[in-house]
Design a protein around this motif. Structure first.
Motif, PDB file in Angstrom:
ATOM      1  N   LEU A 150       0.805  -1.223   0.000  1.00  0.00           N
ATOM      2  CA  LEU A 150       0.000   0.000   0.000  1.00  0.00           C
ATOM      3  C   LEU A 150       0.841   1.278   0.000  1.00  0.00           C
ATOM      4  N   HIS A 151       1.929   1.283   0.781  1.00  0.00           N
ATOM      5  CA  HIS A 151       2.654   2.537   0.993  1.00  0.00           C
ATOM      6  C   HIS A 151       4.148   2.466   0.696  1.00  0.00           C
ATOM      7  N   GLY A 152       4.661   1.289   0.406  1.00  0.00           N
ATOM      8  CA  GLY A 152       6.098   1.146   0.193  1.00  0.00           C
ATOM      9  C   GLY A 152       6.421   0.830  -1.248  1.00  0.00           C
ATOM     10  N   THR A 153       7.461   0.055  -1.417  1.00  0.00           N
ATOM     11  CA  THR A 153       7.935  -0.288  -2.755  1.00  0.00           C
ATOM     12  C   THR A 153       7.173  -1.468  -3.346  1.00  0.00           C
ATOM     13  N   GLY A 154       6.405  -2.150  -2.511  1.00  0.00           N
ATOM     14  CA  GLY A 154       5.769  -3.390  -2.946  1.00  0.00           C
ATOM     15  C   GLY A 154       6.652  -4.592  -2.655  1.00  0.00           C
ATOM     16  N   ASN A 155       7.835  -4.334  -2.110  1.00  0.00           N
ATOM     17  CA  ASN A 155       8.787  -5.382  -1.758  1.00  0.00           C
ATOM     18  C   ASN A 155       9.074  -5.260  -0.268  1.00  0.00           C
ATOM     19  N   SER A 156       8.445  -6.117   0.543  1.00  0.00           N
ATOM     20  CA  SER A 156       8.549  -5.991   1.991  1.00  0.00           C
ATOM     21  C   SER A 156       9.980  -6.174   2.497  1.00  0.00           C
ATOM     22  N   GLU A 157      10.778  -7.017   1.845  1.00  0.00           N
ATOM     23  CA  GLU A 157      12.163  -7.206   2.276  1.00  0.00           C
ATOM     24  C   GLU A 157      12.996  -5.960   2.000  1.00  0.00           C
ATOM     25  N   LEU A 158      12.804  -5.354   0.853  1.00  0.00           N
ATOM     26  CA  LEU A 158      13.523  -4.120   0.523  1.00  0.00           C
ATOM     27  C   LEU A 158      13.118  -2.992   1.471  1.00  0.00           C
ATOM     28  N   ASP A 159      11.819  -2.871   1.732  1.00  0.00           N
ATOM     29  CA  ASP A 159      11.345  -1.849   2.666  1.00  0.00           C
ATOM     30  C   ASP A 159      11.918  -2.087   4.060  1.00  0.00           C
ATOM     31  N   ARG A 160      11.944  -3.330   4.504  1.00  0.00           N
ATOM     32  CA  ARG A 160      12.482  -3.637   5.834  1.00  0.00           C
ATOM     33  C   ARG A 160      13.980  -3.367   5.879  1.00  0.00           C
ATOM     34  N   ARG A 161      14.708  -3.717   4.819  1.00  0.00           N
ATOM     35  CA  ARG A 161      16.152  -3.454   4.784  1.00  0.00           C
ATOM     36  C   ARG A 161      16.410  -1.953   4.928  1.00  0.00           C
ATOM     37  N   ASP A 162      15.609  -1.135   4.254  1.00  0.00           N
ATOM     38  CA  ASP A 162      15.739   0.315   4.398  1.00  0.00           C
ATOM     39  C   ASP A 162      15.477   0.739   5.838  1.00  0.00           C
ATOM     40  N   ASN A 163      14.470   0.131   6.460  1.00  0.00           N
ATOM     41  CA  ASN A 163      14.108   0.436   7.840  1.00  0.00           C
ATOM     42  C   ASN A 163      15.204   0.009   8.822  1.00  0.00           C
TER      43      ASN A 163
END
Length: 131
Positions: free
Chosen positions: A46-59
């Motif tokens: 909904l709010h990120g890149t559509g890639n939960s692993e990539l979003d988490r790595r950024d986090n």
């Protein structure tokens, strides 16, 4: 000195503190484990890149940067944090698990039970809980 230390991280301040304590153990190798829930995956869609692993790595970038100059891996597992952390801890690859007392889901933790408490009870390896 430990050969392999597992650290449960979710990007929260307490997981950063757990990572910092883990570095004091002066291990040969560190594994940062981050569990991605179905809610995290939906949030990424909904709010990120559509890639939960990539979003988490950024986090986790602020935590991962602490391991510069050390041998480390970042591992993502999908599922319920309580269960996945125990599953990875009990896989025979690590000697100790380091975990913070509270993660990003503070209110849920109170309602559903402590992740760290569950991990301490179910883990077959030593657990260092950082407050």
């Amino acid at each position: 000195m430990y050969r392999s230390v597992l650290i449960a991280v979710d990007g929260s301040h307490n997981s950063l503190r757990a990572a910092e304590e883990a570095l004091k153990l002066k291990a040969e190798r560190y594994t940062l484990l981050s569990v991605i829930t179905s809610e995290d995956s939906k949030e990424s869609m909904l709010h990120g890149t559509g890639n939960s692993e990539l979003d988490r790595r950024d986090n986790l970038a602020h935590i991962i940067s602490k391991f510069s100059g050390h041998q480390y891996d970042v591992v993502f597992a999908h599922g319920h944090p309580k269960e996945k952390i125990v599953e990875v801890a009990n896989d025979g690859m690590h000697e100790i698990l380091v975990i913070g007392t509270r993660g990003l889901s503070g209110i849920k933790e109170v309602m559903m039970g402590s992740v760290s408490r569950h991990v301490v009870k179910q883990s077959e390896i030593h657990v260092l809980v950082v407050k």
